[in-house]
Structure formats: structure tokens, C-alpha cells
Design a protein around this motif. Structure first.
Motif, short mmCIF file in Angstrom:
data_model
loop_
_atom_site.label_atom_id
_atom_site.label_comp_id
_atom_site.label_asym_id
_atom_site.label_seq_id
_atom_site.Cartn_x
_atom_site.Cartn_y
_atom_site.Cartn_z
N THR A 184 0.83 -1.20 0.00
CA THR A 184 0.00 0.00 0.00
C THR A 184 0.86 1.24 0.00
O THR A 184 1.87 1.29 0.69
N PHE A 185 0.47 2.21 -0.75
CA PHE A 185 1.16 3.49 -0.80
C PHE A 185 0.16 4.61 -0.59
O PHE A 185 -1.01 4.49 -0.96
N PRO A 186 0.64 5.72 -0.03
CA PRO A 186 -0.24 6.87 0.04
C PRO A 186 -0.56 7.36 -1.37
O PRO A 186 0.25 7.27 -2.26
N GLY A 187 -1.73 7.84 -1.57
CA GLY A 187 -2.07 8.44 -2.84
C GLY A 187 -2.59 7.44 -3.84
O GLY A 187 -3.28 6.50 -3.51
N ALA A 188 -2.19 7.62 -5.11
CA ALA A 188 -2.84 6.92 -6.20
C ALA A 188 -2.30 5.51 -6.45
O ALA A 188 -2.83 4.80 -7.28
N LEU A 189 -1.21 5.09 -5.79
CA LEU A 189 -0.63 3.79 -6.10
C LEU A 189 -1.56 2.65 -5.71
O LEU A 189 -1.59 1.61 -6.35
N GLY A 190 -2.26 2.79 -4.61
CA GLY A 190 -3.23 1.77 -4.22
C GLY A 190 -2.57 0.49 -3.80
O GLY A 190 -1.44 0.47 -3.33
N SER A 191 -3.26 -0.67 -3.97
CA SER A 191 -2.75 -1.96 -3.53
C SER A 191 -2.29 -2.78 -4.72
O SER A 191 -2.86 -2.71 -5.80
N ARG A 192 -1.26 -3.58 -4.50
CA ARG A 192 -0.74 -4.44 -5.55
C ARG A 192 -1.40 -5.81 -5.43
O ARG A 192 -1.80 -6.22 -4.34
N PRO A 193 -1.49 -6.56 -6.51
CA PRO A 193 -2.12 -7.88 -6.45
C PRO A 193 -1.31 -8.86 -5.61
O PRO A 193 -0.10 -8.72 -5.48
N ALA A 194 -2.00 -9.86 -5.07
CA ALA A 194 -1.33 -10.85 -4.22
C ALA A 194 -0.29 -11.63 -4.98
O ALA A 194 0.63 -12.19 -4.39
N SER A 195 -0.41 -11.68 -6.31
CA SER A 195 0.53 -12.46 -7.13
C SER A 195 1.81 -11.68 -7.45
O SER A 195 2.67 -12.17 -8.17
N ALA A 196 1.93 -10.45 -6.94
CA ALA A 196 3.11 -9.64 -7.24
C ALA A 196 4.37 -10.34 -6.75
O ALA A 196 4.38 -10.99 -5.71
N ALA A 197 5.45 -10.20 -7.52
CA ALA A 197 6.72 -10.83 -7.14
C ALA A 197 7.47 -10.01 -6.11
O ALA A 197 8.34 -10.53 -5.41
N LEU A 198 7.14 -8.73 -6.00
CA LEU A 198 7.81 -7.83 -5.07
C LEU A 198 6.79 -7.19 -4.14
O LEU A 198 5.64 -6.96 -4.51
N ASP A 199 7.24 -6.89 -2.93
CA ASP A 199 6.43 -6.12 -1.98
C ASP A 199 7.12 -4.78 -1.78
O ASP A 199 8.33 -4.73 -1.56
N VAL A 200 6.37 -3.70 -1.87
CA VAL A 200 6.96 -2.37 -1.78
C VAL A 200 6.25 -1.55 -0.72
O VAL A 200 5.02 -1.50 -0.67
N LYS A 201 7.03 -0.89 0.12
CA LYS A 201 6.50 0.04 1.11
C LYS A 201 7.30 1.32 1.06
O LYS A 201 8.49 1.31 0.74
N ARG A 202 6.67 2.40 1.37
CA ARG A 202 7.35 3.69 1.45
C ARG A 202 7.76 3.93 2.90
O ARG A 202 6.93 3.89 3.81
N GLU A 203 9.07 4.12 3.11
CA GLU A 203 9.58 4.45 4.44
C GLU A 203 10.45 5.69 4.31
O GLU A 203 11.59 5.62 3.84
N GLY A 204 9.91 6.82 4.69
CA GLY A 204 10.65 8.07 4.59
C GLY A 204 10.99 8.39 3.16
O GLY A 204 10.10 8.45 2.29
N ASP A 205 12.25 8.56 2.87
CA ASP A 205 12.70 8.93 1.53
C ASP A 205 13.07 7.72 0.68
O ASP A 205 13.68 7.87 -0.39
N TYR A 206 12.69 6.52 1.14
CA TYR A 206 13.06 5.30 0.41
C TYR A 206 11.84 4.44 0.13
O TYR A 206 10.89 4.40 0.91
N TYR A 207 11.90 3.72 -0.99
CA TYR A 207 11.03 2.57 -1.21
C TYR A 207 11.76 1.35 -0.64
O TYR A 207 12.93 1.11 -0.98
N VAL A 208 11.11 0.60 0.21
CA VAL A 208 11.66 -0.65 0.71
C VAL A 208 11.03 -1.76 -0.12
O VAL A 208 9.84 -2.03 -0.02
#
Length: 308
Positions: free
Chosen positions: A77-101
Motif C-alpha cells: 500500500t502506498f499513500p495516494g494513487a498507487l493503491g494496492s498491488r495484487p497478491a501475485s506480485a513478485a515484489l512487496d513495496v513500502k514507502r519508508e521516509g525517503d526510500y522505497y523498501v
């Protein structure tokens, strides 16, 4: 049975902790002091070259005992328009400060899936996940960043970087996801990247995952590195017979080469002297030996500082 040509050509060992083949290759290219390390048999002399540049692996622990990420069930989940990624995604992404984890969920996905998902974030990153030794799991095995490459070139031109220097990562570069403490063998460790938000450069990254039985290591650790059979043991200049006996006692099959033969062999005379060796998989090693002792063997402290 290994493809011997590929095995020999692919070995490009780090000459010390924190060094990466990429940094060494870059420095060699700039200073033109040595041929590229990917040349056939070039690795035989690479460990003994004086002119190398070192670049730290970008994790808090230089070498981490780890196992593969078996699954990370997290909401993307991301703030704004990114929304949620499908469960089948190969990567998980989170926003932490100035970085994407960015954590790898599917360690065996086609690299094209990683690239597609990274492109959806506006990132021009080619990511691959390769089998690695226990010390290479979660590590950046290969880092080729456009901005970082240009920064290193500039430091060399300005005389601020010389052979043997340790290169600290510059501001705004890609780093590995840091594991909290050690990673017990029976539990998964997070494998992934931290990428600055707004990162616009091109990059090619390889991450290490736990090797499955029979897989060759992408990192090819020295026999003296942590987690290896000769860690904190001065094996350089021991005889072929001594080293062979120790390896076989640990279930490791050696392949040999020498400056005189210049080809892989199943055995060498037992009274020859071992110069150095590298693990190519969990149960195979590739070792350089010669008839006379090495005059300047690698110091034990390179992989065993203060007897650690």
C-alpha cells in the motif's frame, strides 16, 4: 558435471571483505592497470594484483548467515494513487521516509516480472535473484548503478580515490534491506532493496538467495570466509594432501588447477602447495595450487580479524 569452461571463466573472487568485482573492474577500466576479470583464467592472477579498489557491501553486517525468503505476506500500500498491488506480485513495496523498501516475495520469478513491477514505480532497475552461499544471502552480489559509476570515475579523475581505498556508498544510492540481527537458518530473512524515492538512474542489481541443492554459487566465497571450512584457519601453503583430506571430511569435492597446468583437474600431487580456493557450490570447491609455496600468501586477518 559442470561445464568446465563456464566454471573457470566465472570465478572472480573478492580479494578481501567488502570488495566487489564491479568496483575492481571499474577501477581497472579507468586506470588501465589490468585486464577485465571476466577473461578466461584472469581470476588466477586477480587475487595477487596490488591495484584494486574496494567497495563495501551495503548492509550493516558484512556477511550475514541467512536463508531464503519463503514468503512475505504484507499488504502493498502506498499513500495516494498507487493503491494496492495484487497478491501475485513478485515484489512487496513500502514507502519508508525517503526510500522505497522493496522486498522480494517470489525468489524464483522471471526477472522480467521484477522489472515490470519496478517500472510501475518509475524505476529503471533490472533486478535478478541468484543462488548464493550462506554469507551471500540478502547481499548485493552485483551493483551497477549509473550515478554511482559516474561518481567513482570522478573521484578517480580528481585523485580522491586510489587503489586499495574503501568506497562508501554515496548519498541517494541503492542499498540492501537490512536484517535485524542474525538470520537463523530455520527462519526466512528479508531479501530486498532500499531505493531512494525519485531515483531516476539506470541500475542493474543482483541479490543473493539461499542456493538449492546442486546449484552453483553466484558469489563464490573464499574457503577462508566466514561460514566456510577454512575460516580462521591459515590454509594457504598447506599441502594438497592436507587440504583434500579436510575438504573430503566435510563432504566437499575439490577441483584443482595450477599455473603449470592451466586447466581444471581432479587431482594434483599431494606435496604441492595450496595458494587459495573458492566454494562453487555447497559441496564443491575450485582450488589453485603449485609446486612451490606462495611467497606472499593472503594474511589470515583478511577474513579473520583478531581471530573472530
Amino acid at each position: 558435471m559442470h561445464d568446465v569452461d563456464r566454471l573457470v571463466a566465472g570465478i572472480a573472487p573478492d580479494p578481501g571483505p567488502g570488495m566487489t568485482p564491479g568496483a575492481r573492474e571499474l577501477f581497472d577500466e579507468i586506470t588501465a592497470v589490468a585486464p577485465a576479470p571476466r577473461r578466461r583464467f584472469a581470476w588466477l592472477t586477480a587475487p595477487f594484483r596490488a591495484g584494486t579498489v574496494r567497495r563495501r557491501r551495503w548492509t550493516t553486517l558484512p556477511i550475514v548467515v541467512a536463508s531464503a525468503v519463503l514468503g512475505v505476506i504484507v499488504t502493498w500500500t502506498f499513500p495516494g494513487a498507487l493503491g494496492s498491488r495484487p497478491a501475485s506480485a513478485a515484489l512487496d513495496v513500502k514507502r519508508e521516509g525517503d526510500y522505497y523498501v522493496i522486498t522480494v516475495k517470489d525468489l524464483f520469478a522471471d526477472p522480467g516480472r521484477y522489472e515490470s513491477e519496478l517500472e510501475s514505480l518509475g524505476l529503471n532497475i533490472r533486478l535478478s535473484v541468484k543462488p548464493a552461499s550462506p554469507g551471500g544471502v540478502g547481499q548485493l552480489l552485483r551493483v551497477d548503478e549509473e550515478a554511482e559509476t559516474n561518481r567513482i570515475r570522478r573521484l578517480v579523475r580528481e585523485g580522491k580515490l586510489k587503489a586499495g581505498d574503501v568506497i562508501e556508498p554515496g548519498e541517494g544510492t541503492i542499498v540492501a534491506v537490512e536484517s535485524s540481527g542474525s538470520c537463523p537458518t530455520l527462519f526466512p530473512c528479508h531479501i530486498g532493496l532500499k531505493v531512494p524515492v525519485g531515483y531516476t538512474d539506470n541500475a542493474e542489481i543482483s541479490l543473493g538467495r539461499a542456493a538449492r541443492p546442486g546449484e552453483e554459487y553466484a558469489d563464490r566465497p573464499d574457503l577462508g570466509q566466514p561460514h566456510q571450512v577454512f575460516h580462521c584457519v591459515p590454509y594457504a601453503n598447506r599441502t594438497v594432501a592436507e587440504v583434500t583430506a579436510t575438504l573430503r571430511a566435510h563432504g566437499i569435492r575439490p577441483t584443482w588447477t595450477s599455473y603449470s597446468t592451466m586447466k581444471p583437474q581432479t587431482s594434483l600431487p599431494g606435496d604441492w602447495y595450496v595458494y587459495e580456493g573458492f566454494m562453487t557450490s555447497a559441496d564443491e570447491a575450485f582450488i589453485l595450487a603449485n609446486p612451490t609455496p606462495h611467497r606472499t600468501p593472503r594474511p589470515l586477518k583478511v577474513f579473520c580479524p583478531e581471530g573472530s
